[in-house]
Design an enzyme around this catalytic site. Structure first.
Site, PDB file in Angstrom:
ATOM      1  N   GLU A  49      71.628   9.056 -26.989  1.00  0.00           N
ATOM      2  CA  GLU A  49      70.154   8.990 -27.034  1.00  0.00           C
ATOM      3  C   GLU A  49      69.559   9.192 -25.643  1.00  0.00           C
ATOM      4  O   GLU A  49      68.565   9.894 -25.469  1.00  0.00           O
ATOM      5  CB  GLU A  49      69.697   7.632 -27.575  1.00  0.00           C
ATOM      6  CG  GLU A  49      69.916   7.432 -29.049  1.00  0.00           C
ATOM      7  CD  GLU A  49      69.549   6.014 -29.452  1.00  0.00           C
ATOM      8  OE1 GLU A  49      68.381   5.783 -29.781  1.00  0.00           O
ATOM      9  OE2 GLU A  49      70.425   5.130 -29.412  1.00  0.00           O
ATOM     10  N   LYS A  88      73.479  -4.169 -35.668  1.00  0.00           N
ATOM     11  CA  LYS A  88      73.264  -2.850 -35.058  1.00  0.00           C
ATOM     12  C   LYS A  88      74.311  -2.482 -34.012  1.00  0.00           C
ATOM     13  O   LYS A  88      74.765  -3.306 -33.241  1.00  0.00           O
ATOM     14  CB  LYS A  88      71.886  -2.809 -34.363  1.00  0.00           C
ATOM     15  CG  LYS A  88      70.701  -2.866 -35.275  1.00  0.00           C
ATOM     16  CD  LYS A  88      70.563  -1.659 -36.185  1.00  0.00           C
ATOM     17  CE  LYS A  88      70.236  -0.398 -35.423  1.00  0.00           C
ATOM     18  NZ  LYS A  88      68.888  -0.455 -34.835  1.00  0.00           N
ATOM     19  N   SER A 104      71.677  -4.736 -30.683  1.00  0.00           N
ATOM     20  CA  SER A 104      70.261  -5.062 -30.742  1.00  0.00           C
ATOM     21  C   SER A 104      70.118  -6.554 -30.519  1.00  0.00           C
ATOM     22  O   SER A 104      70.954  -7.340 -30.960  1.00  0.00           O
ATOM     23  CB  SER A 104      69.703  -4.677 -32.108  1.00  0.00           C
ATOM     24  OG  SER A 104      68.556  -5.438 -32.394  1.00  0.00           O
TER      25      SER A 104
END
Ligand code: ARG
Length: 474
Positions: free
Chosen positions: A297, A290, A284
């Site tokens: 996804e 992250k 991130s």
């Protein structure tokens, strides 16, 4: 790509008294996307020319000139030396025009006894057959990766879920084999679809067939088609082979999406069951801690476009009278995108699956938290003569007691368990452990580690029977 060349392509401009409107020319052109079919278009043309020579419609010298011309055009396209023209509408006319420019009037004879209608239907089927063979190879890779992973983790216990609530312990290997079964069916459906794709439209010409003495079996054999389309009207108008492929693709993406969803859950620290290697994740820009499971996804997200393409094609066909209609030009972009999306998604999974690392301690801890062996206690009581409904009640009360004490079932001392049923004895702890629970499901299809190892072994041959094995991919 150049904008426009002629006032209406010279290939059909004869009956027109004014040039095509420039916008209409661009609006109706397909070369912007169908140029991707050039290899299959050229292969179809070569076979058509050879067949015409065999039946005497072309002489041998003409045929050789055409084939050599087509070879040179293919080499030019591959080397990036070919310039596509929107003015020539589509891949077929671009190549035919280039052929005539290169070899002279003989080039104009290639289109004898065929039409762009049977030509495009043939190109699409040749293209899709290649795509299917490529996807089949990816299935084989992914399937073997799953079988290896299953065998490697045949003993690792995790919670099995229903309603996303811990239900009963299963092994991680067993879960991987469930994924394998979904994909093995998909691989089988793909081979089934291939049979209906591998049928040759050539010879249907525009819609009614052709008066030339063609021999469709020669062309079919040269192109590796298993059969020739039996009806010329159907041959040029059918796109259900593409619909069937997209339905297959939507089903496969749905499976990959479900697998993705599980990976996304399992990589979340809230579960912490598995870890994906860094090379399959991204970070991130704002939260330094992250590590995002972008690949699963995205595969989950791409399922939407594939489902959309299936709806698009069904809707494209539903109002079309026989035979060919220009509507059919709209089949290409959805089909190409479906092929690309499946190729990318299967590749991503085939690359990623062997690199999945598991965290058995977290899986076991979750399984314990969820009273996953409660059914085992009920089954234990049934084996001791308690009726199942009564056993269910006993276990329910034991679980409530464990919740109040803040512990798991096997942590309860024997005398406390015995308050709920006299049938409980010291050997109850054997069935209350996670290992005891999975080991007891010891039949084909069950989660016992030994069964998982055997099923993974059988899976190799079952996969080979569908895909042809690791070396079958082209
Ligand atoms: N570009 C057309 C398609 O994709 C090729 C066939 C055109 N045939 C015709 N009669 N206009 O369907």
């Amino acid at each position: 790509m150049s904008d426009s060349d002629a006032a209406g392509p010279s290939l059909w401009g004869g009956r027109f008294s004014e040039p095509t409107d420039a916008f209409v020319q661009a609006f109706t052109a397909s070369v912007g996307f169908d140029h991707r079919l050039y290899r299959h278009d050229i292969a179809g043309s070569r076979a058509h020319a050879r067949m015409l020579a065999r039946v005497g419609v072309l002489n041998d010298a003409e045929c050789e000139r055409i084939v050599e011309g087509l070879d040179a055009i293919e080499a030019d396209i591959e080397a990036g030396r070919f310039s596509w023209s929107v003015g020539l509408e589509d891949v077929h006319m671009n190549i035919e025009q280039a052929l005539t420019a290169a070899i002279g009037d003989t080039g104009k004879k290639l289109h004898t006894g065929r039409s762009r209608n049977d030509q495009i239907a043939t190109d699409m089927r040749l293209y899709l057959r290649d795509a299917i063979d490529h996807l089949n190879g990816e299935f084989d890779r992914l399937g073997r990766g799953l079988l290896d992973l299953a065998a490697r983790h045949a003993d690792a216990v995790m919670p099995g879920f229903t309603h996303l609530q811990p239900a009963q312990p299963v092994t991680f290997g067993h879960h991987m084999l469930a994924w394998f079964e979904m994909l093995l069916r998909d691989a089988g459906r793909l081979q089934d679809c291939r049979k209906r794709v591998n049928v040759m439209p050539l010879g249907a010409a525009a819609l009614a067939g052709t008066p030339y003495p063609i021999d469709r079996r020669i062309t079919a054999e040269l192109l590796g088609f298993e059969a020739i389309a039996e009806n010329s009207l159907d041959a040029v108008s059918d796109r259900d082979f593409a619909i069937e492929f997209c339905a297959w693709a939507a089903t496969t993406m749905t499976h990959l999406s479900r697998m993705s969803e599980e990976l996304v859950l399992w990589t979340s620290p809230a579960f912490g069951f598995v870890e994906l290697p860094d090379r399959f994740c991204t970070g991130s820009s704002i939260m330094p801690q992250k590590k995002n499971p972008d690949v699963p996804e995205l595969v989950r997200g791409k399922t939407g476009r594939v489902n959309g393409h299936l709806m698009g094609l069904l809707t494209l066909m539903k109002g079309q009278p026989l035979a060919y209609n220009k509507d059919n030009q709209e089949d290409k972009e959805p089909l190409f995108d479906t092929v690309d999306t499946l190729a990318g998604s299967l590749r991503a999974f085939a690359d990623m699956v062997p690199a999945i690392a598991i965290r058995p301690e977290n899986m076991a801890a979750h399984a314990r938290q969820g009273f996953a062996t409660a059914t085992d206690l009920a089954d234990y009581l049934v084996r001791r003569g308690v009726a199942f409904r009564d056993a269910h009640e006993v276990v329910g009360r034991s679980v409530r007691h464990a919740i109040e004490r803040g512990c798991d079932l096997p942590d309860l001392p024997l005398d406390e368990l015995q308050q709920f049923s006299e049938a409980i004895e010291a050997d109850v702890y054997e069935v209350l452990t996670l290992e005891g629970s999975v080991a007891s499901r010891d039949h084909p299809g069950g989660t016992a580690p030994e069964q998982v190892r055997l099923a993974a072994e059988r899976g190799r041959d079952r996969l080979t029977a569908v895909t042809g094995g690791p070396h079958a991919a082209p």
